[in-house]
Design an enzyme around this catalytic site. Sequence first.
Site: not given
Lengths: 608, 646
Positions: A208, A418
């Site tokens: 992420e 993300h």
Amino acid sequence: MPDKIPEIKIVPLGAGQDVGRSCILITIGGKNIMVDCGMHMGYQDDRRFPDFSYIGGGGRLTDYLDCVIISHFHLDHCGSLPHMSEIVGYDGPIYMTYPTKAICPVLLEDYRKVQCDIKGETNFFTSDDIKNCMKKVVGCALHEIIHVDNELSIRAFYAGHVLGAAMFEIRLGDHSVLYTGDYNMTPDRHLGAARVLPGVRPTVLISESTYATTIRDSKRARERDFLRKVHECVMKGGKVIIPVFALGRAQELCILLESYWERMALNVPIYFSQGLAERANQYYRLFISWTNENIKKTFVERNMFEFKHIKPMEKGCEDQPGPQVLFSTPGMLHGGQSLKVFKKWCSDPLNMIIMPGYCVAGTVGARVINGEKKIEIDQKMHEIRLGVEYMSFSAHADAKGIMQLIRQCEPQHVMFVHGEASKMEFLKGKVEKEYKVPVHMPANGETVVISAQPKLDIRVPLEKIDRSLSLDPNPAKSECPFVAELVYDQENERLNIMSTAESEDLIKDKNCMPITLSLSEIIKGKKVNWKELSNELLLYDPHLQLKDDGIEMFDGEITILANNSDETELELIWDECREQWFKVIHKAITDLISPESSPVPPAISVKA
Amino acid sequence: MNITNFSVYAQKPCFLLEWPNARILMDTPIDFTPFFSFLPHVYQSPRIKNAPIAKKFQIPYLKELGNRVYVESPPEIFHVSTDMLKMDTIDAILVSNYESFVGLPFYTEGSGFSGKIYVTEIAYQYGKLLMEEMLEFISRIEVLPSDKKWKREEFCGKFPNPPFQNPVEWRPYYTTTDMHSCLAKVITLSFNQTIDLFRIKVTPVVSGHTYGSAYWTIKTENEQFAYLSASNPSATDVKLMETAPLRAVDHILVTSLSRLVDTTAKEMGYSLIKTITDVLKKHGSVLLPICPVGPIFEMIEAVSDIITTTNGIPLDTPIYFISPVAKSAIAMASISAEWMSESRQNAVYLPEEPYSHSNLIKSGRVKIYDSLYGSFSKEFKTPCVIFASHASLRIGDAAHMVEVLGSDPKNAVIVTDPDLPCEDVREPFRNLPIKFINIPMDFRMDFASLERLLADAKPKYVLCSSSYTRPMIRRPDMQINYEKVWPIEYDECVQLSKLSRNKQKLVTVAVHPEVVKNLKFKQHPSKKLAVASIACHLSAYNDDFKLVPAKVKIARRKYGRITLAKVLKALRDKNWDAKEVEKPDETVLEIDELEAKITVKNDGTGTKISSNNQENREKILEMIRSILIEDDGLVGRNNVEIKPNL
């Protein structure tokens, strides 16, 4: 069997260059794995789901997917799971940690209620869909190796972030993908720091990058700032609303306020949304072993999550006059209690909203953070006059944490998901410069193909290993001469190392007999004491033989002979392959017979 | 791999596994039967405290009770000799369950052990509680340790109840300092977490016996082995045993089988419930001397159900759980769902605790105390059910409660530990009217279950303690019946390689891409083979085997003939003058210019280069190499080079 050069394909169906509806499709060695199956809270149409028609063309996914992995219970990582399994159609295994398995259905049900009962949504998954979906879930322990089938295995690592959050390693043969989900390299008051076991070296690290350009200021400084703002607001008689997800941030902030209220002897009431408060704390108690060490140590005597100053919210208490602090769900003001209270409080400038988490674009929360002064909510315009504070308490890794994880696990490739594209670009440059590994940042629907480095393992007879190790006197054993013949069996496409006996068998030509090349050097000094010398050299070759005419080591590959009748000259003879030992043995002899050396005390026992 | 059996008890195993590069100890058992030679330590009991000195021996600490002689001293333990094991040479200890875990400090402290200890997380937690409880009990003993005079044969050998073993080998219990020092060496694992110990892959697998209990698969390049510790394929409370990994091993070392004969743990469970019900119905109290973790969790619920559902038993009959670690044990049970059976685990998804203990405590049905002192002595009432420790009834709260309840024949002590004989437990209390009832609860796998397991796993060989292949009289079903079984006597060492055909031992080595790139394969003229010679460095650093490119020239084998004529011609080409000195079987060429000699064997099979100048040695060596063919796999032929697809 030498492997074909393997290929790893990765396609984000969600969370590629954005946040929301996390869903990554990984193909490794012919296996298809879906990691995360999230919901995008900013949309009310089909865009809230990942585009499942990308695989299976809109049909069922059971035959396509080998397994599904959910990293943690946040809806942007698991919110589409019942839709995917019960409406699109998937009956294979779904893996998640035990706490995630416990909490996930609660949040899904909570969200379903908001959508169906409050918003009147009709085309949505049902309670039965959630139940049936959860029946397919397999719980995972940290570090447990789970064999999905004979070739594919997965393993969970602690991620911090929220209770039960895990990073997952997906392995097939020598190649693996490490997917972080959301993680936090910094421990907080109730959770530990993310960590992988030593030796995990994935082919690809999918990380992420929510805070790809952020190196957040000191945690304590942010906490002091938070406490100061809350304190100022309630001292003026204002109300503070803190929209939170029920699990994770709420616990951390409650611990913070509880100890501050206690220290300052304040009596302004603090409320927590009634519906989930008690259940949330029960989950923390039942899964206390997933929290940090301090909480684990005290849990027998006192439940860290039973607060003195914080009470469950009662009906209508948001209307009572005077200051108060309210933790309410959901966290992005995308429905439910928090939105309801916000509508009542937002026009009073004495009040304050503190947004402690990331808000998906399009939600009311995101628009409030962006400073909009008029927001339409439920077909009615609302004036936004209350104070707005955005404080990042999200337990995501920041740029420093992401770099730290990359350093720890040394991936061959890095992929960012993300996060926002421009911020990813910045971090991509930094990683490529510092770690010299390729970095990918695909958008949704974009396929990344990674050809892993070819890796060849061969099975070597132990005798050849031992032979090689014995040729290197250095204890590190990192550069041992190794000579062998590789045989490629063309019928079976198999690669083997020939044993010595097999090797001799191939040699038929009488004009090609093996040749021994030896080298020698003369060493002069005192008259040699053969027993003393052999005791010294036993250290190197326990099978050393002391003979009438000298010493024989390594089955004759090194010999030491007298070169004159006085035995004041020795000839050290070694085979070419023993070159590395020459210096060691030469020094041992020189030390013993050199005229300058002091007399060596007689050896009482042979060195082990 | 070598396997040595160091335990005289098959149900308390201790095996040493040895490889050339590693020594791993399996389990650290302790035997509590020495406790039976010691006087019970109770807090107030004129009967025991005033026991007379044994007349025959006239040693102050040898007391006589019921025509038996007891030592008034802190009790001692028997365990495998650490001298026999050579603990300073042990690299790792694998602990299979919390019963074995309790014995750890006896093996690791003061023995020179400096390795690591591996155990599952929950077995560690429960094992630690058991250690703490025992140390608390030991610390409550007011009597000072006795001298060792009584251990001589002329004394203890003449007891009416002589010790089973030589008490000279017994040891006093370890200290709190020992415990902490030991715990610092422990590394906890999840089930199915694989660790690499010196290239040996070790995995704990769910064995289903107690919380966190594991059997172990141990795999090297050439051996696939399983150590089957206490296991239960029919567990109801703990996580269900996994048997699939046993199908992937060649050898299974079987240990710790059930000692029940003609009955099962389930039947014993029914019997226990019936017995408790009967005693309570007659207004008697029940004392259950039992370990404070494990089966007790389910028993507390079962007893509560008995009280709730049985007519004639007052609903307010209290259940007492007395232990220094009772509170921690109950708390630990509430957070151990991941280690439990699926039915227990499902409670946390509601979310509720896996057991109803908290509710029972809140409603006052179950009361927890850490000792008999304090509030228990004021609140205690009968009839009641008491769970307390230690099961031997020689130390701890349970022993004292026998004295408290002993005068009433309506009361009963139910002995459930299958490894402590009921008659020995009872002996010092024989004269008390209280009933002693033996209901051994042995959850270990029985011989019939093992037979089914082996039929499914089909290992090449089964190894076990030799006691498992010697049947009881007329009971062929009470032994391991498998076509290939190798019994191991106490202190016997078995070489596993003897059980296999002389298979060549292979090691997996990773080949660096650069090495792969430089391979040159040649086609064999008659077989469907291609051969390439490889000359590189082997790195074994950190036990990680790799073939990496060599930084210096690697000596390869040489082929051809080194004839005198060839050498002389090579020397002339270099313009080096040589003086020939002929000797039998060889000719020596002296090269004054290089201060060197070359000795050529007449049969052409070898040559020696003598010089104290390394540079000159290298020059001559290079010259000799040019005469010869270096080994490229298929010597002396103009073979076709091919590029196989790797």
